[in-house]
Design a protein around this motif. Structure first.
Motif, PDB file in Angstrom:
ATOM      1  N   VAL A 112     -21.312  46.003 125.710  1.00 25.53           N
ATOM      2  CA  VAL A 112     -22.656  46.525 125.391  1.00 25.53           C
ATOM      3  C   VAL A 112     -23.198  45.799 124.155  1.00 25.53           C
ATOM      4  O   VAL A 112     -24.365  45.384 124.114  1.00 25.53           O
ATOM      5  N   ASN A 113     -22.338  45.602 123.180  1.00 27.49           N
ATOM      6  CA  ASN A 113     -22.754  44.934 121.953  1.00 27.49           C
ATOM      7  C   ASN A 113     -23.174  43.486 122.213  1.00 27.49           C
ATOM      8  O   ASN A 113     -24.230  43.047 121.756  1.00 27.49           O
ATOM      9  N   PHE A 114     -22.348  42.780 122.968  1.00 27.77           N
ATOM     10  CA  PHE A 114     -22.670  41.384 123.295  1.00 27.77           C
ATOM     11  C   PHE A 114     -24.014  41.304 124.023  1.00 27.77           C
ATOM     12  O   PHE A 114     -24.873  40.488 123.689  1.00 27.77           O
ATOM     13  N   LEU A 115     -24.182  42.191 125.003  1.00 28.31           N
ATOM     14  CA  LEU A 115     -25.413  42.132 125.797  1.00 28.31           C
ATOM     15  C   LEU A 115     -26.632  42.539 124.985  1.00 28.31           C
ATOM     16  O   LEU A 115     -27.711  41.975 125.155  1.00 28.31           O
ATOM     17  N   TYR A 116     -26.429  43.508 124.089  1.00 33.91           N
ATOM     18  CA  TYR A 116     -27.570  43.900 123.244  1.00 33.91           C
ATOM     19  C   TYR A 116     -27.983  42.735 122.346  1.00 33.91           C
ATOM     20  O   TYR A 116     -29.174  42.437 122.220  1.00 33.91           O
ATOM     21  N   ARG A 117     -26.999  42.076 121.740  1.00 30.40           N
ATOM     22  CA  ARG A 117     -27.328  40.948 120.842  1.00 30.40           C
ATOM     23  C   ARG A 117     -27.944  39.795 121.624  1.00 30.40           C
ATOM     24  O   ARG A 117     -28.690  39.004 121.076  1.00 30.40           O
ATOM     25  N   PHE A 118     -27.623  39.726 122.901  1.00 31.03           N
ATOM     26  CA  PHE A 118     -28.158  38.627 123.703  1.00 31.03           C
ATOM     27  C   PHE A 118     -29.546  38.930 124.257  1.00 31.03           C
ATOM     28  O   PHE A 118     -30.447  38.095 124.173  1.00 31.03           O
ATOM     29  N   VAL A 119     -29.756  40.101 124.833  1.00 35.95           N
ATOM     30  CA  VAL A 119     -31.061  40.395 125.449  1.00 35.95           C
ATOM     31  C   VAL A 119     -32.009  41.103 124.487  1.00 35.95           C
ATOM     32  O   VAL A 119     -33.219  41.115 124.709  1.00 35.95           O
ATOM     33  N   GLY A 120     -31.467  41.718 123.441  1.00 36.23           N
ATOM     34  CA  GLY A 120     -32.313  42.302 122.402  1.00 36.23           C
ATOM     35  C   GLY A 120     -32.938  43.640 122.750  1.00 36.23           C
ATOM     36  O   GLY A 120     -33.811  44.104 122.029  1.00 36.23           O
ATOM     37  N   ASN A 121     -32.507  44.240 123.855  1.00 32.77           N
ATOM     38  CA  ASN A 121     -33.057  45.540 124.225  1.00 32.77           C
ATOM     39  C   ASN A 121     -31.887  46.456 124.599  1.00 32.77           C
ATOM     40  O   ASN A 121     -31.090  46.113 125.489  1.00 32.77           O
ATOM     41  N   TYR A 122     -31.834  47.605 123.949  1.00 29.30           N
ATOM     42  CA  TYR A 122     -30.668  48.477 124.104  1.00 29.30           C
ATOM     43  C   TYR A 122     -30.540  49.026 125.524  1.00 29.30           C
ATOM     44  O   TYR A 122     -29.449  49.019 126.108  1.00 29.30           O
ATOM     45  N   ASP A 123     -31.656  49.473 126.103  1.00 26.50           N
ATOM     46  CA  ASP A 123     -31.594  50.037 127.461  1.00 26.50           C
ATOM     47  C   ASP A 123     -31.189  48.978 128.488  1.00 26.50           C
ATOM     48  O   ASP A 123     -30.386  49.246 129.379  1.00 26.50           O
ATOM     49  N   ASP A 124     -31.760  47.792 128.321  1.00 24.37           N
ATOM     50  CA  ASP A 124     -31.374  46.690 129.225  1.00 24.37           C
ATOM     51  C   ASP A 124     -29.899  46.360 129.053  1.00 24.37           C
ATOM     52  O   ASP A 124     -29.197  46.093 130.029  1.00 24.37           O
ATOM     53  N   ALA A 125     -29.451  46.375 127.803  1.00 24.53           N
ATOM     54  CA  ALA A 125     -28.039  46.047 127.533  1.00 24.53           C
ATOM     55  C   ALA A 125     -27.104  47.041 128.215  1.00 24.53           C
ATOM     56  O   ALA A 125     -26.096  46.646 128.802  1.00 24.53           O
TER      57      ALA A 125
END
Lengths: 212, 145
Positions: free
Chosen positions: A44-57
């Protein structure tokens, strides 16, 4: 969910590869659950830092674990489990990012992923809004904002290196890129971030000497 | 020369490695990246994941059943069409036709005068003649006492 707590406890001492083998061999949902619990926060952390949106992550993290469940047969025991999982997460994030770019009004040149020269001209992701559910402090928001201004290939490399703490070799394997390219992307991403965050640094520590 | 002096002299001979001016700034950036807060994972994450997995499994079963059904229907349809279009072909040798024997007819006038001719014997069923063949071998006489 039908996984018993006793089963989870019994498996908690096994390493990732052994759990994955058990999941492959016996379709053990307990082994799968232990793996999800071990890695959900990191993914979740990696994806949040990559896409920049918490719900998308969160959604992409679920997609990552869903693919882990569906395609468990493609995992080879010679691989490190974490590297394999990050490869899935990276592919999920890339697909999402490219889909979003395709449906935005950005020029076609910005869709190119692998050509680094193209990325020099890439338009930054201006859709980013600081998510206070994750980045509650001003500094964290500024850093995430700067990350979102990097070309995706650079952002992917720097997040895997500096935030997820993967080795250069692991990043090369995850991103299916040459080791030299990985080093170059990380180096250039650092320089860009440094440039983007210079005013913040000066705000905090005073003016640095001019760079030659 | 003392040992300390020697050490200082040697040290002066080795050039010091230059440190970039932005070294501290680079270090700060890397530290900040490492210290970024982790994105929290909501409590219902696993439950949602299992729901998605179950939905996906149901969808897969449904898809497979549909695929199987469509395959069966296609195959059945193809066989039906093939049977309609193909002319029937004998797949076993034809039955032997029954022998037609012409009825024996005798006209009323010759009913009692005509010689009845026995049906010709088939060649294979002809009996062997037991009489001596004319001009054939003579039987041997019994030996004299």
């Amino acid at each position: 969910m039908s996984v018993r707590a006793a089963d989870l406890k019994a498996l908690s001492d096994l390493d990732d590869e052994a759990l994955m083998a058990l999941f492959q061999r016996e379709n053990s949902e307990a082994a799968y659950t232990v793996l999800v619990r071990r890695y959900k926060s990191a993914i979740v952390n990696f994806l949040y830092r990559f896409v920049g949106n918490y719900d998308d992550a969160l959604d992409l993290a679920q997609e990552t674990f869903l693919r882990l469940y569906k395609y468990k047969g493609t995992y080879e025991s010679s691989q490190r489990f974490s590297t394999w999982l990050y490869t899935i997460a990276t592919n999920v994030a890339r697909t999402f990012y490219q889909h979003r770019q395709r449906h935005s009004a950005l020029p076609l040149s910005s869709l190119r992923w692998d050509d680094e020269e193209e990325h020099e001209w890439e338009i930054p992701d201006t859709s980013y809004m600081p998510d206070t559910r994750v980045d509650s402090t001003y500094i964290a928001q500024r850093i995430q904002q700067a990350l979102m201004q990097l070309p995706p290939a650079f952002r992917e490399a720097i997040v895997l290196r500096e935030i997820m703490e993967l080795s250069y070799e692991e990043i090369a394997e995850v991103t299916k890129t040459e080791l030299g390219t990985v080093k170059s992307r990380i180096n250039r991403a650092r320089q860009r971030l440094q440039h983007l965050l210079r005013d913040l640094y000066e705000e905090l520590y005073g003016k640095t000497p001019e760079q030659p | 020369m003392t040992r300390h002096d020697q050490h200082l002299r040697l040290k002066s001979l080795v050039p010091s490695v230059p440190v970039p001016e932005d070294f501290e700034e680079q270090l700060w950036l890397r530290r900040m990246l490492r210290e970024l807060p982790s994105a929290p994972v909501p409590d219902g994450f696993e439950e949602m994941l299992w729901n998605r997995i179950r939905t996906e499994q149901r969808r897969t079963v449904w898809k497979r059943s549909l695929l199987l059904l469509s395959l069966v229907l296609t195959l059945g349809g193809a066989i039906g069409i093939w049977q309609l279009l193909t002319p029937p072909t004998p797949n076993s040798p034809p039955l032997r036709q029954p022998l037609v024997i012409a009825p024996l007819t005798v006209s009323p006038d010759t009913r009692f005068t005509a010689k009845a001719t026995p049906p010709e014997r088939p060649a294979l069923q002809r009996h062997r003649e037991l009489s001596p063949i004319p001009g054939g071998t003579t039987p041997m006489l019994p030996p004299e006492e």
